[in-house]
Write a protein that holds these residues in place. Structure first.
Motif, PDB file in Angstrom:
ATOM      1  N   ALA A   1       0.818  -1.212   0.000  1.00  0.00           N
ATOM      2  CA  ALA A   1       0.000   0.000   0.000  1.00  0.00           C
ATOM      3  C   ALA A   1       0.852   1.261   0.000  1.00  0.00           C
ATOM      4  O   ALA A   1       0.321   2.377  -0.045  1.00  0.00           O
ATOM      5  N   GLY A   2       2.182   1.111   0.074  1.00  0.00           N
ATOM      6  CA  GLY A   2       3.077   2.265   0.091  1.00  0.00           C
ATOM      7  C   GLY A   2       3.464   2.724   1.476  1.00  0.00           C
ATOM      8  O   GLY A   2       4.066   3.794   1.628  1.00  0.00           O
ATOM      9  N   GLY A   3       3.160   1.942   2.493  1.00  0.00           N
ATOM     10  CA  GLY A   3       3.508   2.304   3.866  1.00  0.00           C
ATOM     11  C   GLY A   3       4.886   1.792   4.247  1.00  0.00           C
ATOM     12  O   GLY A   3       5.282   0.684   3.865  1.00  0.00           O
ATOM     13  N   LEU A   4       5.626   2.600   4.977  1.00  0.00           N
ATOM     14  CA  LEU A   4       6.956   2.210   5.443  1.00  0.00           C
ATOM     15  C   LEU A   4       6.812   1.304   6.670  1.00  0.00           C
ATOM     16  O   LEU A   4       6.295   1.726   7.697  1.00  0.00           O
ATOM     17  N   ILE A   5       7.275   0.050   6.551  1.00  0.00           N
ATOM     18  CA  ILE A   5       7.131  -0.884   7.667  1.00  0.00           C
ATOM     19  C   ILE A   5       8.472  -1.242   8.309  1.00  0.00           C
ATOM     20  O   ILE A   5       8.506  -1.892   9.348  1.00  0.00           O
TER      21      ILE A   5
ATOM     22  N   LYS B   1      10.389  10.285   6.551  1.00  0.00           N
ATOM     23  CA  LYS B   1      10.679   8.962   5.984  1.00  0.00           C
ATOM     24  C   LYS B   1       9.405   8.294   5.484  1.00  0.00           C
ATOM     25  O   LYS B   1       9.406   7.641   4.431  1.00  0.00           O
ATOM     26  N   LEU B   2       8.311   8.459   6.219  1.00  0.00           N
ATOM     27  CA  LEU B   2       7.023   7.906   5.786  1.00  0.00           C
ATOM     28  C   LEU B   2       6.581   8.531   4.465  1.00  0.00           C
ATOM     29  O   LEU B   2       6.097   7.826   3.570  1.00  0.00           O
ATOM     30  N   VAL B   3       6.748   9.846   4.361  1.00  0.00           N
ATOM     31  CA  VAL B   3       6.360  10.558   3.141  1.00  0.00           C
ATOM     32  C   VAL B   3       7.220  10.106   1.961  1.00  0.00           C
ATOM     33  O   VAL B   3       6.712   9.853   0.855  1.00  0.00           O
ATOM     34  N   LEU B   4       8.529   9.977   2.169  1.00  0.00           N
ATOM     35  CA  LEU B   4       9.426   9.562   1.094  1.00  0.00           C
ATOM     36  C   LEU B   4       9.113   8.142   0.627  1.00  0.00           C
ATOM     37  O   LEU B   4       9.188   7.850  -0.572  1.00  0.00           O
ATOM     38  N   ALA B   5       8.769   7.259   1.562  1.00  0.00           N
ATOM     39  CA  ALA B   5       8.407   5.887   1.193  1.00  0.00           C
ATOM     40  C   ALA B   5       7.166   5.892   0.305  1.00  0.00           C
ATOM     41  O   ALA B   5       7.095   5.172  -0.697  1.00  0.00           O
ATOM     42  N   SER B   6       6.184   6.709   0.667  1.00  0.00           N
ATOM     43  CA  SER B   6       4.960   6.802  -0.123  1.00  0.00           C
ATOM     44  C   SER B   6       5.247   7.378  -1.510  1.00  0.00           C
ATOM     45  O   SER B   6       4.691   6.915  -2.518  1.00  0.00           O
ATOM     46  N   MET B   7       6.133   8.373  -1.581  1.00  0.00           N
ATOM     47  CA  MET B   7       6.497   8.974  -2.867  1.00  0.00           C
ATOM     48  C   MET B   7       7.211   7.960  -3.763  1.00  0.00           C
ATOM     49  O   MET B   7       6.938   7.887  -4.973  1.00  0.00           O
ATOM     50  N   PHE B   8       8.113   7.172  -3.170  1.00  0.00           N
ATOM     51  CA  PHE B   8       8.813   6.161  -3.977  1.00  0.00           C
ATOM     52  C   PHE B   8       7.834   5.123  -4.495  1.00  0.00           C
ATOM     53  O   PHE B   8       7.929   4.669  -5.644  1.00  0.00           O
TER      54      PHE B   8
ATOM     55  N   LYS C   1       8.270  -4.094  -1.202  1.00  0.00           N
ATOM     56  CA  LYS C   1       9.494  -3.551  -1.797  1.00  0.00           C
ATOM     57  C   LYS C   1      10.608  -3.526  -0.751  1.00  0.00           C
ATOM     58  O   LYS C   1      10.424  -2.987   0.345  1.00  0.00           O
ATOM     59  N   PHE C   2      11.751  -4.077  -1.119  1.00  0.00           N
ATOM     60  CA  PHE C   2      12.947  -4.048  -0.288  1.00  0.00           C
ATOM     61  C   PHE C   2      13.943  -3.115  -0.960  1.00  0.00           C
ATOM     62  O   PHE C   2      14.259  -3.286  -2.144  1.00  0.00           O
ATOM     63  N   ILE C   3      14.416  -2.134  -0.213  1.00  0.00           N
ATOM     64  CA  ILE C   3      15.278  -1.099  -0.775  1.00  0.00           C
ATOM     65  C   ILE C   3      16.571  -1.009   0.026  1.00  0.00           C
ATOM     66  O   ILE C   3      16.545  -1.001   1.259  1.00  0.00           O
ATOM     67  N   ILE C   4      17.672  -0.948  -0.690  1.00  0.00           N
ATOM     68  CA  ILE C   4      18.982  -0.732  -0.074  1.00  0.00           C
ATOM     69  C   ILE C   4      19.627   0.475  -0.741  1.00  0.00           C
ATOM     70  O   ILE C   4      19.721   0.535  -1.974  1.00  0.00           O
TER      71      ILE C   4
ATOM     72  N   LEU D   1       0.906  -9.153   9.143  1.00  0.00           N
ATOM     73  CA  LEU D   1       1.269  -8.810   7.778  1.00  0.00           C
ATOM     74  C   LEU D   1       0.972  -7.345   7.483  1.00  0.00           C
ATOM     75  O   LEU D   1      -0.058  -6.814   7.906  1.00  0.00           O
ATOM     76  N   GLU D   2       1.892  -6.695   6.768  1.00  0.00           N
ATOM     77  CA  GLU D   2       1.770  -5.294   6.349  1.00  0.00           C
ATOM     78  C   GLU D   2       2.017  -4.283   7.476  1.00  0.00           C
ATOM     79  O   GLU D   2       1.945  -3.079   7.266  1.00  0.00           O
ATOM     80  N   MET D   3       2.302  -4.759   8.664  1.00  0.00           N
ATOM     81  CA  MET D   3       2.517  -3.874   9.806  1.00  0.00           C
ATOM     82  C   MET D   3       4.021  -3.683  10.040  1.00  0.00           C
ATOM     83  O   MET D   3       4.842  -4.445   9.529  1.00  0.00           O
ATOM     84  N   PRO D   4       4.409  -2.648  10.814  1.00  0.00           N
ATOM     85  CA  PRO D   4       5.837  -2.427  11.107  1.00  0.00           C
ATOM     86  C   PRO D   4       6.518  -3.669  11.665  1.00  0.00           C
ATOM     87  O   PRO D   4       5.937  -4.399  12.473  1.00  0.00           O
ATOM     88  N   ILE D   5       7.755  -3.901  11.220  1.00  0.00           N
ATOM     89  CA  ILE D   5       8.501  -5.097  11.613  1.00  0.00           C
ATOM     90  C   ILE D   5       9.287  -4.813  12.889  1.00  0.00           C
ATOM     91  O   ILE D   5      10.164  -3.950  12.916  1.00  0.00           O
ATOM     92  N   ARG D   6       8.946  -5.558  13.929  1.00  0.00           N
ATOM     93  CA  ARG D   6       9.671  -5.433  15.203  1.00  0.00           C
ATOM     94  C   ARG D   6       9.962  -6.839  15.719  1.00  0.00           C
ATOM     95  O   ARG D   6       9.347  -7.314  16.660  1.00  0.00           O
ATOM     96  N   CYS D   7      10.910  -7.507  15.057  1.00  0.00           N
ATOM     97  CA  CYS D   7      11.256  -8.885  15.392  1.00  0.00           C
ATOM     98  C   CYS D   7      12.758  -8.971  15.641  1.00  0.00           C
ATOM     99  O   CYS D   7      13.556  -8.618  14.763  1.00  0.00           O
ATOM    100  N   GLU D   8      13.137  -9.433  16.801  1.00  0.00           N
ATOM    101  CA  GLU D   8      14.543  -9.442  17.202  1.00  0.00           C
ATOM    102  C   GLU D   8      15.397 -10.320  16.299  1.00  0.00           C
ATOM    103  O   GLU D   8      16.498  -9.928  15.896  1.00  0.00           O
ATOM    104  N   LEU D   9      14.905 -11.514  15.946  1.00  0.00           N
ATOM    105  CA  LEU D   9      15.681 -12.411  15.088  1.00  0.00           C
ATOM    106  C   LEU D   9      15.853 -11.827  13.684  1.00  0.00           C
ATOM    107  O   LEU D   9      16.881 -12.028  13.049  1.00  0.00           O
TER     108      LEU D   9
END
Length: 219
Positions: A12-16, A108-115, A154-157, A189-197
């Motif tokens: 959806a264009g959200g930064l997770i 950062k959220l705005v830039l992710a949506s723009m990309f 999308k994965f971006i480096i 799914l689709e939510m911010p990633i907060r996983c230690e591993l």
């Protein structure tokens, strides 16, 4: 050679996910006499250089410290407005540290949506059906590598332009997401990633490419 930043953008264009891995030092510290021979203005809660580039200080740089004390937006540490203090001759000589503005979480959220939107536009502009979209954006100081999965994630480096093996690292980035985020029963799914591993294994992959100057896939 270094990895600068990592991003994960949902369909959806959200930064997770976002991580600043390495930020090149661009701070310039200098002592000035009165009057200050730079033009400054308040912009977006920052004091920004708008005219008068000199000694490495560039238009767009912001004030980070005054006399060794960090600033707080358009104000000094004690709450006084920066521009008011710089207009007072009694405060000189004065030591000012300038640098590139740091992106806020909202920016950062705005830039992710723009990309995300630019990626969709690139697919529409393609003369061929089923374009892969943006895979690489290149500038003189960095390269942006993008890998979109079949599910639209999308994965971006963002990396040093001389760094090799980034495409392989992108795939590994996706594998780590699949193994340590998607398989985590507490991750939605689709939510911010907060996983230690996920964080730990991603860090190992980053260290591998930075030590070798090219990602080998061996961790």
């Amino acid at each position: 050679m270094a990895i600068y930043s990592l991003f994960v953008i949902n369909k959806a264009g959200g930064l997770i996910y976002h991580q600043d891995v390495y930020t090149p030092k661009s701070d310039i510290e200098k002592t000035f006499g009165f009057p200050l021979d730079l033009v400054l203005k308040n912009s977006g809660e920052k004091v920004v250089v708008t005219f008068g580039q000199r000694d490495g200080i560039k238009v767009g740089h912001v004030i980070l410290e005054i006399n060794g004390r960090p600033t707080n937006g358009i104000r000094m540490e004690d709450g006084r407005e920066i521009l008011t203090e710089l207009a007072n001759a009694e405060n000189y000589p004065i030591n000012i540290k300038f640098g590139r503005p740091k992106l806020t979480s909202n920016e950062k959220l705005v830039l992710a949506s723009m990309f995300h939107s630019l990626f969709a536009i690139s697919c529409q502009l393609s003369p061929e059906h089923r374009s892969s979209g943006i895979e690489l954006l290149e500038a003189d100081t960095f390269k942006l590598h993008c890998y979109q999965t079949v599910t639209g994630i999308k994965f971006i480096i963002i990396a040093d332009p001389k760094l090799g093996g980034v495409d392989a690292l992108l795939r590994k980035f996706y594998e780590i997401y699949s193994d340590f985020a998607l398989k985590n029963p507490f991750y939605s799914l689709e939510m911010p990633i907060r996983c230690e591993l996920f964080e730990q294994n991603l860090q190992l992959a980053i260290e591998s490419i930075e030590k070798a100057g090219m990602y080998s896939g061996n961790m």
